[in-house]
Design a protein around this motif. Structure first.
Motif, PDB file in Angstrom:
ATOM      1  N   LEU A  32       1.047  -1.183  -0.059  1.00  0.00           N
ATOM      2  CA  LEU A  32       0.068  -0.058   0.080  1.00  0.00           C
ATOM      3  C   LEU A  32       0.861   1.189  -0.059  1.00  0.00           C
ATOM      4  N   ILE A  33       1.883   1.242   0.719  1.00  0.00           N
ATOM      5  CA  ILE A  33       2.976   2.515   1.009  1.00  0.00           C
ATOM      6  C   ILE A  33       3.463   2.607  -0.283  1.00  0.00           C
TER       7      ILE A  33
ATOM      8  N   ALA B 251       2.448   1.770  -3.526  1.00  0.00           N
ATOM      9  CA  ALA B 251       1.623   2.244  -4.338  1.00  0.00           C
ATOM     10  C   ALA B 251       1.256   3.790  -4.157  1.00  0.00           C
ATOM     11  N   ARG B 252       1.228   4.109  -2.616  1.00  0.00           N
ATOM     12  CA  ARG B 252       0.870   5.642  -2.424  1.00  0.00           C
ATOM     13  C   ARG B 252       2.174   6.602  -2.781  1.00  0.00           C
TER      14      ARG B 252
ATOM     15  N   LYS C  90       1.039  19.765   8.659  1.00  0.00           N
ATOM     16  CA  LYS C  90       0.834  19.655   6.985  1.00  0.00           C
ATOM     17  C   LYS C  90      -0.571  20.643   6.742  1.00  0.00           C
TER      18      LYS C  90
ATOM     19  N   GLU D 252       0.527  23.668   4.434  1.00  0.00           N
ATOM     20  CA  GLU D 252       0.260  23.554   3.066  1.00  0.00           C
ATOM     21  C   GLU D 252      -1.116  23.642   2.866  1.00  0.00           C
TER      22      GLU D 252
ATOM     23  N   MET E 211       5.092   8.171   9.037  1.00  0.00           N
ATOM     24  CA  MET E 211       4.682   7.469   7.936  1.00  0.00           C
ATOM     25  C   MET E 211       4.427   8.531   6.887  1.00  0.00           C
ATOM     26  N   GLY E 212       3.544   9.603   7.245  1.00  0.00           N
ATOM     27  CA  GLY E 212       3.142  10.610   6.421  1.00  0.00           C
ATOM     28  C   GLY E 212       4.221  11.338   5.908  1.00  0.00           C
TER      29      GLY E 212
ATOM     30  N   ILE F 261       6.346   9.251   3.127  1.00  0.00           N
ATOM     31  CA  ILE F 261       5.675   9.109   2.235  1.00  0.00           C
ATOM     32  C   ILE F 261       5.870  10.472   1.220  1.00  0.00           C
ATOM     33  N   ASP F 262       5.597  11.621   2.076  1.00  0.00           N
ATOM     34  CA  ASP F 262       6.082  12.742   1.327  1.00  0.00           C
ATOM     35  C   ASP F 262       7.353  12.949   0.832  1.00  0.00           C
TER      36      ASP F 262
ATOM     37  N   ARG G   1       7.619  10.860  -2.196  1.00  0.00           N
ATOM     38  CA  ARG G   1       6.985  11.349  -3.456  1.00  0.00           C
ATOM     39  C   ARG G   1       7.739  12.523  -3.881  1.00  0.00           C
TER      40      ARG G   1
ATOM     41  N   PHE H 267       8.251  15.553  -2.386  1.00  0.00           N
ATOM     42  CA  PHE H 267       7.721  16.768  -1.702  1.00  0.00           C
ATOM     43  C   PHE H 267       8.990  17.547  -0.825  1.00  0.00           C
ATOM     44  N   ARG H 268       9.166  18.680  -1.298  1.00  0.00           N
ATOM     45  CA  ARG H 268      10.183  19.285  -0.287  1.00  0.00           C
ATOM     46  C   ARG H 268       9.747  20.632  -0.194  1.00  0.00           C
ATOM     47  N   LEU H 269       9.439  20.938   1.075  1.00  0.00           N
ATOM     48  CA  LEU H 269       9.253  22.440   1.452  1.00  0.00           C
ATOM     49  C   LEU H 269      10.043  22.687   2.741  1.00  0.00           C
TER      50      LEU H 269
ATOM     51  N   GLU I  99      -2.243  12.462   1.932  1.00  0.00           N
ATOM     52  CA  GLU I  99      -0.748  12.610   2.331  1.00  0.00           C
ATOM     53  C   GLU I  99      -0.669  12.543   3.874  1.00  0.00           C
ATOM     54  N   GLY I 100      -1.481  13.090   4.669  1.00  0.00           N
ATOM     55  CA  GLY I 100      -1.275  13.056   6.110  1.00  0.00           C
ATOM     56  C   GLY I 100      -1.422  11.649   6.561  1.00  0.00           C
TER      57      GLY I 100
ATOM     58  N   ARG J  57       5.129  24.771  -5.422  1.00  0.00           N
ATOM     59  CA  ARG J  57       6.206  24.066  -4.676  1.00  0.00           C
ATOM     60  C   ARG J  57       6.774  22.777  -5.532  1.00  0.00           C
TER      61      ARG J  57
ATOM     62  N   PHE K 241       5.003  19.954  -5.945  1.00  0.00           N
ATOM     63  CA  PHE K 241       4.451  18.592  -5.298  1.00  0.00           C
ATOM     64  C   PHE K 241       3.721  18.212  -6.524  1.00  0.00           C
TER      65      PHE K 241
ATOM     66  N   GLY L 213      -4.361   9.974  -5.239  1.00  0.00           N
ATOM     67  CA  GLY L 213      -3.571   9.342  -4.267  1.00  0.00           C
ATOM     68  C   GLY L 213      -2.518   8.246  -4.591  1.00  0.00           C
ATOM     69  N   ILE L 214      -3.321   7.521  -5.407  1.00  0.00           N
ATOM     70  CA  ILE L 214      -2.577   6.262  -6.143  1.00  0.00           C
ATOM     71  C   ILE L 214      -2.767   6.541  -7.775  1.00  0.00           C
TER      72      ILE L 214
ATOM     73  N   GLN M 132      -4.137   2.297 -11.688  1.00  0.00           N
ATOM     74  CA  GLN M 132      -4.195   1.332 -10.702  1.00  0.00           C
ATOM     75  C   GLN M 132      -5.577   1.398  -9.671  1.00  0.00           C
TER      76      GLN M 132
END
Lengths: 429, 429
Positions: A30-31, A33-34, A143, A147, A314-315, A318-319, A322, A324-326, B147-148, B322, B324, B330-331, B335
């Motif tokens: 799952l992780i 895939a996300r 977040k 964001e 984990m959030g 996963i960012d 993906r 994501f940078r901020l 995300e979160g 940014r 992102f 989400g996926i 899929q």
């Protein structure tokens, strides 16, 4: 999936660390895939390798030194769930950033004390330094603020951010018990830190508030500027009498920008019993975010524990996977300003409780003091006492802290006051 | 700041569009600091260029055709706040994606009907397609879920996501008014869509639920599989009697994965009066997210209006600025699975209200029917009526919808029932 995995080095195998291991082991697919790529734990560190942790750690390299873990070539992200704002946690986090690793941390104390320098290092090296798990556990409040509400000028941030304190206050009320009795209960149940003053002194919650304030107002973290008062002086009398007047007492964090600077408070406050904050029971956390466009957003959820804290970690992971940078605090650390501190400058109603000698004119003298200090009365109640004294409750209209202090000092000259009056701010939520 | 600005084309200058213009004009510097680059509006489109919109639009190029706006060389992001799931909004969104523009939309109907194909196109072209403003207004719930809480297997998503319906239900209760009376009030106050069935029929909220369900469970959006029932049949009697038993009636969306498929419901439900959902008053929205690690997260805030919706649009815009990028749901859209629909398969307690002929044995006959259908009684009340009939309220223990239907059909054979019984699900929150 042919994308390179994101490799984690996990420092700390206490409750939160094992929570992260469990999610990684049960939800890898799952992780992936996300996140758009696999996420794997490569190596771990903890003090005692022989301790039974009820988790299969055999697939991970072991480092006894978290600094060595942070510097390993086979990790991309250093996940710090050790705790402590000095010593190993700080040294390892600095080592990770110096070695070009992203950092995910649950360490509010570390960020509250060293957030500025860590964020500057991370940003200079193009790295993520993230800390969702450090504030309000599983609630994705960092977040939301950095964001989701990034289009808003933030007006005020409030929150009940220490579940142990909220447990104690709500349990006192429900069971009609003293602070001392419930404190001992909570300690016996393992609800309190080894140093309980981190909880009941408001320090832990103050750390969290200082981090939220930095993001909300673009200011450098200033934990030493937080007006801190714990719950040790909250009496069951005040809890019951406040309830009679429609209020609950919470250890409430409030940060807001005023004309005189940034106000940061973590103190017991009265809030309306029928407000979301007033209704918050037990160990649950709540954060209220107020923006100029969005109005009021309320976030509620578990503030601690294995699953919620690991969820927040984990959030962040996963960012990072993906891409994501901020900046750590939402804007570049170099642009954060040092803000003057305004200690409780904002006017508010106050709850006052005092014992008076039961003689003619006593109450009039108190009312006169308030009037002379420019403080007007909204609600007043007098309760007779068998011992010839009277208990008096007053809720004032909005008054500045200075005017209130003035009134309280006048009380002492009346000669009708028994002991010291209790004064608790009423926060308008 | 030397980074190239992110250029927006804004389609739609109604309430939300003007809200976006206001934020962009008053907070340009703050947004640039947070986004890491300037964000500017280059061009706008709306039907009537001469309409007074109480905003200075002179700095923007004007297109009367949103498709032409979407294709302009001088925009990077197409911001669609026109509304409508067919026609211009759809054509312009497709044109924007074909022309290599990111899309930010507030259009729940468009996403609910065409989300799969739009997401596939966006992802094939490496573009963002984001829709925070489409669900629960200013609450950053899409972000929280994608995300979160990305480290969680989501167990259930619930929400009160149509402020007009919640206004009507809470106003009925507070003022003891009929549905019809409050409906007319709400219409007169401009709280309802031009086609009010979008609100009170649950369609708008159903759109939102179908989008959340897709993200939560990795399934293709299946709005046509949402069990939809509006609030038109909720009577003031049921609101009052439910209150007597400790419940409130809400138009509640629930999505959960069951052994028999994906359950999506947007129907009136009873919830405990002292739960966060039960306490939600007026036009405010609330979404409850339940994950295997995090437990329960509750998000509360304004579900509509200029500021809140523009805030959500700006959150998406700043994320795009940014850099992102994550899949729309989400996926990757490719899929997402097509999931069998399980219509209210989950057992629940039910609230039953019925009128019985007031003769000996009437209630026993009803109780027998329930027992024969395998439905047991948790609470029961009988209210006498002057007209020789009795009103009976029952809250059952958990029963499957099939067993309940079976019981209700048995009632009709008893000869003691007057009219049709009311049955409303009690959602355990």
């Amino acid at each position: 999936m042919s994308v390179a995995p994101l490799r984690l080095g996990l420092a700390g195998l206490g409750t939160v660390g094992i929570g992260v291991v469990r999610i990684m082991q049960t939800e890898a697919e799952l992780i992936a895939a996300r996140a758009g790529r696999p996420v794997v734990i490569t190596a771990v560190s903890a003090r005692d390798p022989s301790k039974n942790r009820d988790a299969d750690l055999s697939g991970y390299a072991w480092e006894s030194d978290p600094v060595a873990l942070a510097q390993r070539d086979d990790i991309d992200v250093f996940v710090e769930v050790m705790g402590g704002h000095e010593g190993a946690a700080k040294a390892a986090t600095e080592a990770a950033l110096a070695a070009g690793k992203h950092v995910v941390t649950a360490n509010k104390a570390l960020l509250a004390h060293s957030g500025q320098s860590l964020a500057e290092t991370a940003e200079a090296n193009g790295l993520a330094l993230r800390f969702e798990a450090a504030v309000a556990g599983g609630i994705p409040v960092i977040k939301a603020l950095t964001e989701g509400l990034a289009g808003n000028r933030i007006k005020r941030v409030m929150g009940v951010m220490n579940g142990s304190c909220n447990y104690i206050l709500t349990r006192m009320q429900a069971a009609n018990l003293s602070y001392e009795a419930v404190f001992e209960e909570a300690r016996a149940l393992g609800y309190l830190e080894a140093d309980p003053n981190l909880d009941v002194g408001g320090i832990d919650a103050g750390h969290k508030l200082s981090l939220l304030a930095s993001i909300a107002f673009g200011t450098r973290v200033a934990f030493d500027q937080v007006e801190l008062e714990g719950i040790g002086n909250v009496s069951i009398d005040d809890i019951r009498l406040a309830e009679d007047m429609g209020y609950r007492i919470k250890l409430l964090g409030v940060a807001q920008m005023t004309g005189r600077g940034l106000e940061q408070r973590m103190t017991p406050c009265l809030v309306p019993a029928d407000s979301p904050l007033g209704q918050l029971q037990g160990g649950t956390n709540m954060v209220v975010l107020e923006g100029d466009s969005v109005g009021q957003i309320v976030l509620r959820g578990p503030g601690a524990g294995m699953g919620p804290t690991a969820s927040a970690v984990m959030g962040d992971v996963i960012d990072i996977a993906r891409g994501f940078r901020l900046p750590t605090f939402g804007i570049p650390a170099a642009q954060l300003v040092t803000c003057q501190s305004a200690r409780a400058a904002t006017p508010a109603p106050y709850y006052l409780r005092m014992t008076l000698l039961d003689k003619p004119g006593a109450l009039a003298k108190i009312a006169t003091c308030l009037g002379e200090a420019g403080v007007s009365i909204d609600q007043m109640r007098q309760y007779g006492h068998p011992d010839g004294q009277a208990q008096v409750l007053i809720v004032t209209h909005k008054a500045t802290p200075d005017d209130l202090t003035n009134a309280l000092s006048r009380f002492t000259t009346t000669g009708v006051l028994v002991g010291k009056p209790v004064a608790i701010r009423v926060e308008e939520v």
